[in-house]
Design an enzyme around this catalytic site. Structure first.
Site, short mmCIF file in Angstrom:
data_model
loop_
_atom_site.label_atom_id
_atom_site.label_comp_id
_atom_site.label_asym_id
_atom_site.label_seq_id
_atom_site.Cartn_x
_atom_site.Cartn_y
_atom_site.Cartn_z
N TYR A 56 30.79 40.89 50.32
CA TYR A 56 30.03 41.58 51.36
C TYR A 56 28.91 40.67 51.89
CZ TYR A 56 32.28 45.66 49.20
OH TYR A 56 33.18 46.56 48.68
N HIS A 140 38.40 42.85 42.56
CA HIS A 140 38.29 43.18 43.97
C HIS A 140 39.57 42.78 44.72
CE1 HIS A 140 35.29 43.31 47.61
NE2 HIS A 140 36.18 44.30 47.62
#
Length: 343
Positions: A56, A140
């Protein structure tokens, strides 16, 4: 804000979580003071679970979240981050990140689910956040890396959990089939399920949710607005569904659900947040937050009572699957029984 425990661990998360991807400048710049105010507003609303990742904003989300939480009592909140994408120097920068975040691309992401990659990623995340520990660590998006993720990454996470370094471990993905495999075949305690158990998509009832129930594991639900189509009281053409323009038939279905919500005295976004708790394995809904107004709105929507009769009508009208469970009852940490949505 009530807590729920990740099964078979000591980690408790508030029912509503703060998704920090947006304060990593997802799609557009979020000023640093707005990001800090978002965390403060969520905290004031009772949120104590915060989720971030190196992906992110090429580390920006982790840095901002860590700074915003630094003066808070560490024992009062839970932070999760993720492994699988190492941040390494970018030898050919073009100026701006190419994966949706408005940040400089001096770094790039490098897939790595190896033992050394996991350890390095956790160390880097601790440095960026300035925290002493990560309470939850997810793999992830290991979609194309099952073998290394299952055979190397998950075992080292299990070692760290068993040593008390991490409280809980799992995986986060947009698909549910592989998450079911992680629950069945690995040491995962919890999975982060994105967009596959919502008012418009209940496909997780075919795999990950039965796996969680069978093995006594937990699910965190994200993407409950399906990229925006369920985020407004009256859906309209041009809105997004799973990152793309919503097809007309889904817009019409969302509008039909919204009309049933109105008849029951609630709204589509409030129902979208409440819906995942219909399954007893779902312990949390985490929503992306850009600023303080959004943080307060999320908490207000989460706090609304959604009548049980709404789900009955949606089943009867064929707007949700008939096998969606009746709204579950959860147990507070103090032992008091309550409806999971009677807030």
């Amino acid at each position: 804000m009530r807590n729920r425990k990740i099964t078979n661990t000591s980690v408790e998360v508030t029912e509503l979580g703060f998704g920090a991807s947006v304060i990593g400048n997802l799609y557009r710049v979020t000023p640093v003071d707005e990001a800090a105010a978002a965390v403060e507003a969520a905290w004031d609303a009772g949120v104590r679970y915060f989720d971030t990742a190196p992906h992110y904003g090429l580390g920006l989300s982790e840095r901002r979240l860590g700074a915003a939480l630094r003066d808070r009592p560490r024992e009062e909140y839970v932070v999760s981050s993720k492994v699988g994408r190492l941040l390494v120097p970018n030898e050919q920068p073009r100026g701006v990140d190419s994966e949706g975040f408005v940040v400089r691309d001096d770094l790039r992401r490098q897939w790595d689910f190896s033992r050394d990659g996991v350890l390095r990623s956790i160390e880097d995340s601790l440095e960026r956040t300035g925290l002493d520990r990560l309470d939850i660590v997810y793999l992830h998006d290991p979609d194309d890396h099952w073998r290394q993720a299952a055979e190397e990454a998950m075992p080292v996470l299990a070692e760290l959990r068993d040593q008390g370094v991490i409280g809980a471990i799992g995986a986060g993905m947009n698909q549910s089939a592989m998450l079911a495999r992680f629950l069945r075949e690995t040491a995962a305690d919890v999975v982060m399920l994105a967009g596959r158990y919502t008012l418009l998509d209940q496909s997780a009832l075919d795999d990950v949710l039965p796996a969680a129930a069978e093995h006594g594991k937990s699910v965190v639900a994200v993407g409950v607005f399906n990229s925006g189509l369920l985020a407004r009281e009256r859906p309209a053409a041009g809105m997004k569904y799973d990152y793309e323009d919503a097809p007309p038939d889904l817009v019409a279905r969302a509008l039909a659900i919204a009309e049933v919500c109105e008849r029951h005295g609630t709204t589509l976004p409030a129902a979208a947040i409440a819906f995942p708790f219909s399954h007893p394995s779902v312990i949390n809904v985490t929503l992306g937050v850009r600023g303080p107004e959004q943080a307060r709105r999320n908490a207000e929507l989460h706090g609304r009572h959604v009548p049980e009769g709404l789900w009955d009508d949606l089943r009867l009208l064929g707007l949700i699957r008939p096998d969606v469970p009746a709204m579950s009852h959860a147990e507070d940490t103090d032992g008091e029984r309550r409806s999971s949505r009677c807030l």
